[in-house]
Design an enzyme around this catalytic site. Sequence first.
Site, PDB file in Angstrom:
ATOM      1  N   SER A   1      12.259  77.070  46.400  1.00 31.24           N
ATOM      2  CA  SER A   1      10.842  77.000  47.011  1.00 31.24           C
ATOM      3  C   SER A   1      10.442  75.696  47.310  1.00 31.24           C
ATOM      4  O   SER A   1      11.143  74.720  48.015  1.00 31.24           O
ATOM      5  CB  SER A   1       9.937  77.902  45.965  1.00 31.24           C
ATOM      6  OG  SER A   1       8.825  77.914  46.576  1.00 31.24           O
TER       7      SER A   1
ATOM      8  N   ASP B   1      10.480  83.526  49.576  1.00 31.02           N
ATOM      9  CA  ASP B   1      10.559  82.552  48.599  1.00 31.02           C
ATOM     10  C   ASP B   1      11.884  82.756  47.782  1.00 31.02           C
ATOM     11  O   ASP B   1      12.064  83.898  47.352  1.00 31.02           O
ATOM     12  CB  ASP B   1       9.462  82.672  47.689  1.00 31.02           C
ATOM     13  CG  ASP B   1       9.362  81.532  46.917  1.00 31.02           C
ATOM     14  OD1 ASP B   1      10.208  81.233  45.655  1.00 31.02           O
ATOM     15  OD2 ASP B   1       8.428  80.640  47.109  1.00 31.02           O
TER      16      ASP B   1
END
Length: 372
Positions: free
Chosen positions: A43, A205
């Site tokens: 991320s 993500d």
Amino acid sequence: MSIGLVLGGGGARAAYQIGVLKALVQLYPRNQHVPFSIICGTSAGAINATSLATHAACFHLGVKKLDWVWRHFETHQVYESSVFGVTKHLIKMAIKGLQHDKISTDAGSLLNNQPLRELLNKLIDFKRIDRNIHLGALDAISVDASCYNNSMSYSFFHGKHSIENWKRARRQGQRSQLNTDHLLASSAIPMVFPSIKLNRAFFGDGSVHQLSPLSSPIHLGATKLFVINLDSPHKQEDKQLKHHPKTATIAGHLLDTIFSDTLNSDLERLQRVNHTLSLISDEDKNKLNLREIETLVIKPSEDLSEIAARYYLEMPMAIRHLLKLFGINQQSDSSIVSYLLFEKAYTSALIDLGYQDALVQMDEIKHFFDII
């Protein structure tokens, strides 16, 4: 010893990682390459990891650049935050929701992160990674992303030719020429930012399907792990609830779970494996093809949500009003603001906190890196 750096996800919280690196870089001369053979990120941590990998030949310069970017951050550099921009995007998403899937093929999202793509294209020169690996300043860099097609976690890595792809249950490592799309995919918080298409599949993500965050650096050859964990203490987590938690509170808990729980569980699992291995002979260890992995974890000493609440009014007006629709304000018991507040006052506070927390553990850090 091959030391791996593990940078977890957490949106704007990732500014904390820069403070820890600022404390560490003081222990090395100015012309020193990064003290990590392997750098892994997920991320927002993937963005920090990749930026550091492009400056692997000069640790000081890499950290200095990251520090400058995070200390001058403004929300509009990450996602559209003007009243016009937010309204236009929401109308577009509303129309998309009414259309048939075959007609509307664009990814849906609450926020438009096109500005982040432009920022990454401007700041990160991916060609430098090849050069640093060739010079021996770095062995490998990996970026984790979650595949929505098969619910697997992918570690897209770029490293020495001797490193091979790997595949385990629900996760695999795949050699790739990293680019901006990999970083956008890894940092695409579900529903908040749009998914990204990579190799005919759609990714989001990296924390979502990440069952074992420590798997990547170990497969890439790390024998020691320096982990900067963004899980912060919650002073109110043991309070007695007098009513049902609000949607905003639940959403905050979900984000905390996505970004922190698997990493904490994996660290606990690693400690148990290390303890078990310490009780058996070296011969048996070789038969099992297992080795002890020394780890050092640095994590926030303060509640990052409370820090974010202090800087809530720094957030653009359009985003504050948008969050109010979901019941999120300055007094809300929700950590969502701490992930989305990309404003320099807040990110600078996190950098300073990370720096101080690292100084507190400086003796442990010196021992871990064998610095006298």
